[in-house]
Design a protein around this motif. Structure first.
Motif, mmCIF file in Angstrom:
data_model
loop_
_atom_site.group_PDB
_atom_site.id
_atom_site.type_symbol
_atom_site.label_atom_id
_atom_site.label_comp_id
_atom_site.label_asym_id
_atom_site.label_seq_id
_atom_site.Cartn_x
_atom_site.Cartn_y
_atom_site.Cartn_z
ATOM 1 N N PHE A 1 -0.917 4.757 -118.630
ATOM 2 C CA PHE A 1 -0.317 5.348 -119.835
ATOM 3 C C PHE A 1 1.000 6.063 -119.528
ATOM 4 O O PHE A 1 1.603 6.656 -120.411
ATOM 5 N N GLY A 2 1.427 6.009 -118.274
ATOM 6 C CA GLY A 2 2.694 6.634 -117.894
ATOM 7 C C GLY A 2 3.880 5.756 -118.253
ATOM 8 O O GLY A 2 3.764 4.525 -118.374
ATOM 9 N N ARG A 3 5.007 6.382 -118.410
ATOM 10 C CA ARG A 3 6.219 5.658 -118.799
ATOM 11 C C ARG A 3 6.667 4.716 -117.683
ATOM 12 O O ARG A 3 6.813 5.117 -116.539
ATOM 13 N N PHE A 4 6.840 3.428 -118.024
ATOM 14 C CA PHE A 4 7.329 2.376 -117.128
ATOM 15 C C PHE A 4 6.363 2.046 -115.990
ATOM 16 O O PHE A 4 6.769 1.436 -115.003
ATOM 17 N N TYR A 5 5.103 2.445 -116.116
ATOM 18 C CA TYR A 5 4.166 2.149 -115.026
ATOM 19 C C TYR A 5 3.767 0.670 -115.063
ATOM 20 O O TYR A 5 3.404 0.143 -116.109
ATOM 21 N N ARG A 6 3.819 0.019 -113.911
ATOM 22 C CA ARG A 6 3.323 -1.353 -113.762
ATOM 23 C C ARG A 6 2.412 -1.402 -112.548
ATOM 24 O O ARG A 6 2.795 -0.994 -111.455
ATOM 25 N N SER A 7 1.211 -1.907 -112.754
ATOM 26 C CA SER A 7 0.271 -2.058 -111.645
ATOM 27 C C SER A 7 0.780 -3.112 -110.663
ATOM 28 O O SER A 7 1.445 -4.079 -111.048
ATOM 29 N N LYS A 8 0.423 -2.934 -109.398
ATOM 30 C CA LYS A 8 0.851 -3.894 -108.375
ATOM 31 C C LYS A 8 0.290 -5.279 -108.628
ATOM 32 O O LYS A 8 0.932 -6.282 -108.325
ATOM 33 N N GLN A 9 -0.905 -5.346 -109.230
ATOM 34 C CA GLN A 9 -1.519 -6.653 -109.435
ATOM 35 C C GLN A 9 -0.886 -7.440 -110.584
ATOM 36 O O GLN A 9 -1.156 -8.633 -110.742
ATOM 37 N N VAL A 10 -0.032 -6.777 -111.392
ATOM 38 C CA VAL A 10 0.628 -7.494 -112.492
ATOM 39 C C VAL A 10 2.151 -7.455 -112.365
ATOM 40 O O VAL A 10 2.858 -7.816 -113.308
ATOM 41 N N GLU A 11 2.655 -7.005 -111.216
ATOM 42 C CA GLU A 11 4.117 -6.867 -111.096
ATOM 43 C C GLU A 11 4.827 -8.216 -111.144
ATOM 44 O O GLU A 11 6.039 -8.275 -111.400
ATOM 45 N N ASN A 12 4.096 -9.313 -110.904
ATOM 46 C CA ASN A 12 4.707 -10.646 -111.004
ATOM 47 C C ASN A 12 4.596 -11.239 -112.405
ATOM 48 O O ASN A 12 5.102 -12.329 -112.665
ATOM 49 N N ILE A 13 3.894 -10.512 -113.298
ATOM 50 C CA ILE A 13 3.779 -10.941 -114.690
ATOM 51 C C ILE A 13 4.811 -10.189 -115.514
ATOM 52 O O ILE A 13 5.007 -8.987 -115.329
ATOM 53 N N GLU A 14 5.471 -10.885 -116.418
ATOM 54 C CA GLU A 14 6.538 -10.263 -117.211
ATOM 55 C C GLU A 14 6.004 -9.075 -118.008
ATOM 56 O O GLU A 14 4.957 -9.145 -118.645
ATOM 57 N N GLY A 15 6.723 -7.970 -117.945
ATOM 58 C CA GLY A 15 6.328 -6.763 -118.676
ATOM 59 C C GLY A 15 7.294 -5.637 -118.384
ATOM 60 O O GLY A 15 8.100 -5.710 -117.460
ATOM 61 N N SER A 16 7.212 -4.569 -119.203
ATOM 62 C CA SER A 16 8.152 -3.452 -119.054
ATOM 63 C C SER A 16 7.473 -2.124 -118.733
ATOM 64 O O SER A 16 8.124 -1.175 -118.316
ATOM 65 N N GLY A 17 6.163 -2.014 -118.975
ATOM 66 C CA GLY A 17 5.485 -0.738 -118.739
ATOM 67 C C GLY A 17 5.783 0.301 -119.800
ATOM 68 O O GLY A 17 5.658 1.499 -119.541
ATOM 69 N N ILE A 18 6.183 -0.136 -120.999
ATOM 70 C CA ILE A 18 6.519 0.802 -122.077
ATOM 71 C C ILE A 18 5.423 0.852 -123.142
ATOM 72 O O ILE A 18 5.171 1.882 -123.745
ATOM 73 N N GLY A 19 4.742 -0.284 -123.379
ATOM 74 C CA GLY A 19 3.838 -0.421 -124.509
ATOM 75 C C GLY A 19 2.741 0.625 -124.595
ATOM 76 O O GLY A 19 2.556 1.252 -125.649
#
Length: 308
Positions: free
Chosen positions: A254-272
Motif C-alpha cells: 500500500f506504499g507509494r510506488f512499491y513494487r514487489s520483486k516477484q512482479v518487477e518484470n510485469i508492467e506496473g507503476s505501484g500507484i494503484g
C-alpha cells in the motif's frame, strides 16, 4: 556652620534616591533585555530555552511564550523539510516511472522514420507506440490524482448510493482485458446495498483492484466479487486465483510506488493500491488484504452503510 551643614547632610540622600531608582531600573531592564536576547538567540539557533533560572513572573511567562513559539516554528520547519523530501522523492519516482515508456516512444519514432519499413511493421510499431503513449498518459493522470489527494485539493463529496452501479463502472474498464486472458469473473452476491461513497473515485478503487487481479492471474483463472453487509460497514471482496502476495509484504504493497520483486518484470507503476487506500480514507472506509503465495489474493473494501 552647623545650622547650614545639617540640612545639606539630611537632603543629600533624598537627591540620590531618583538616581538610585533610575540605576535600578536600568539594571533591571538591561537584564530583561539580555534574557529576551538570549531567548531569541535560542529560537533562531533551535536551542532549548531554559526556564529554571527565571524566577520572576514576567520573565518566566515570557520564556514560556518564547518556548511555544519555538516549538511551533520547529514543527513548521520539520513539516517543510518533510514536504521538500516528498517532492524530491516524487520527482525521482516520476522520472523513474516515465523513463522506460518515453524511451520506447522515442525508439519507435526512430524506427518509423525508416523509409524502407514494411506496412505490417509500420502498423505494429504504431500500435506499440500508442500503448506506450497511453501508459505515459495514465501515469501522469495517476500522479496528478495522487498529488491532489495528498494536498487535500479535491472537493471530495460522499453520499448514499447503490454500490452495483459503481461496481459496473469498474468492471467495464477491465472486461476486455479479462476476456483476452479468458478469465471467469463471478459476482457471488446479488445484494445492492446503499453505501456512503463517491461513485467516480470508488469506481477507481474497484478498477485498480480488478486491474491487479486480471494482471496477476494466469489465463483461464477466476475472479470472484462478493458483497457482505455488516452492522456499520459493507465489505466488497475481490478474490483471484493469481500469484499471491507474501505476508511480509501486506503493509508494503500500500506504499507509494512499491513494487514487489516477484512482479518487477510485469508492467506496473505501484500507484494503484496507494491511491485506493487514500481514496477510501477520504470516504471513512478502509482496505485489507489476505493472500497465499501461488494460490491467489483477496482484497476487501469496507464502506460505511447508509445512516438511517
Amino acid at each position: 556652620m552647623e545650622r547650614i551643614c545639617a540640612p545639606l547632610f539630611t537632603l543629600l540622600p533624598l537627591t540620590l534616591i531618583p538616581a538610585l531608582f533610575a540605576g535600578y531600573l536600568i539594571f533591571r531592564y538591561r537584564r530583561l533585555y539580555r534574557e529576551i536576547d538570549r531567548m531569541l538567540d535560542a529560537v533562531l539557533t533551535r536551542q532549548t530555552i531554559p526556564l529554571s533560572d527565571l524566577k520572576e513572573g514576567p520573565l518566566s511567562a515570557l520564556a514560556a511564550k518564547a518556548k511555544r513559539i519555538q516549538e511551533h516554528l520547529l514543527l513548521e520547519i520539520e513539516q517543510a523539510e518533510q514536504e521538500k523530501e516528498q517532492v524530491k522523492q516524487l520527482i525521482s519516482n516520476m522520472s523513474h516511472q516515465l523513463k522506460t515508456p518515453l524511451s520506447n516512444v522515442m525508439m519507435y519514432e526512430e524506427l518509423l522514420g525508416d523509409p524502407g519499413l514494411s506496412p505490417d511493421k509500420q502498423a505494429r510499431f504504431l500500435e506499440k507506440m500508442h500503448t506506450q503513449t497511453f501508459k505515459i498518459d495514465w501515469i501522469l493522470k495517476s500522479l496528478f490524482k495522487m498529488s491532489k489527494l495528498e494536498q487535500n485539493a479535491i472537493d471530495f463529496e460522499i453520499k448514499p448510493l447503490p454500490i452495483h452501479d459503481t461496481l459496473m463502472d469498474a468492471l467495464n474498464t477491465i472486461y476486455a482485458k479479462a476476456q483476452q486472458k479468458q478469465l471467469h469473473i463471478e459476482l457471488e452476491s446479488k445484494k445492492n446495498p446503499i453505501l456512503l461513497h463517491n461513485r467516480q473515485w470508488t469506481a477507481e478503487v474497484f478498477a485498480n483492484l480488478l486491474e491487479n487481479a486480471v494482471k496477476y492471474t494466469p489465463a483461464q483463472g477466476k475472479i470472484k466479487i462478493d458483497i457482505q453487509s455488516l452492522e456499520m460497514y459493507t465489505q466488497i471482496s475481490f478474490s483471484d486465483t493469481g500469484i499471491g502476495i507474501a505476508p511480509s509484504e501486506y503493509q508494503a504493497i500500500f506504499g507509494r510506488f512499491y513494487r514487489s520483486k516477484q512482479v518487477e518484470n510485469i508492467e506496473g507503476s505501484g500507484i494503484g493500491l496507494y491511491l485506493s487506500k487514500m481514496i477510501l480514507e477520504k470516504e471513512y472506509g478502509y482496505l485489507t488484504v489476505e493472500s497465499q503465495e501461488g494460490k491467489g489474493s483477496r482484497f476487501t473494501v469496507f464502506l460505511q452503510n447508509r445512516k438511517n
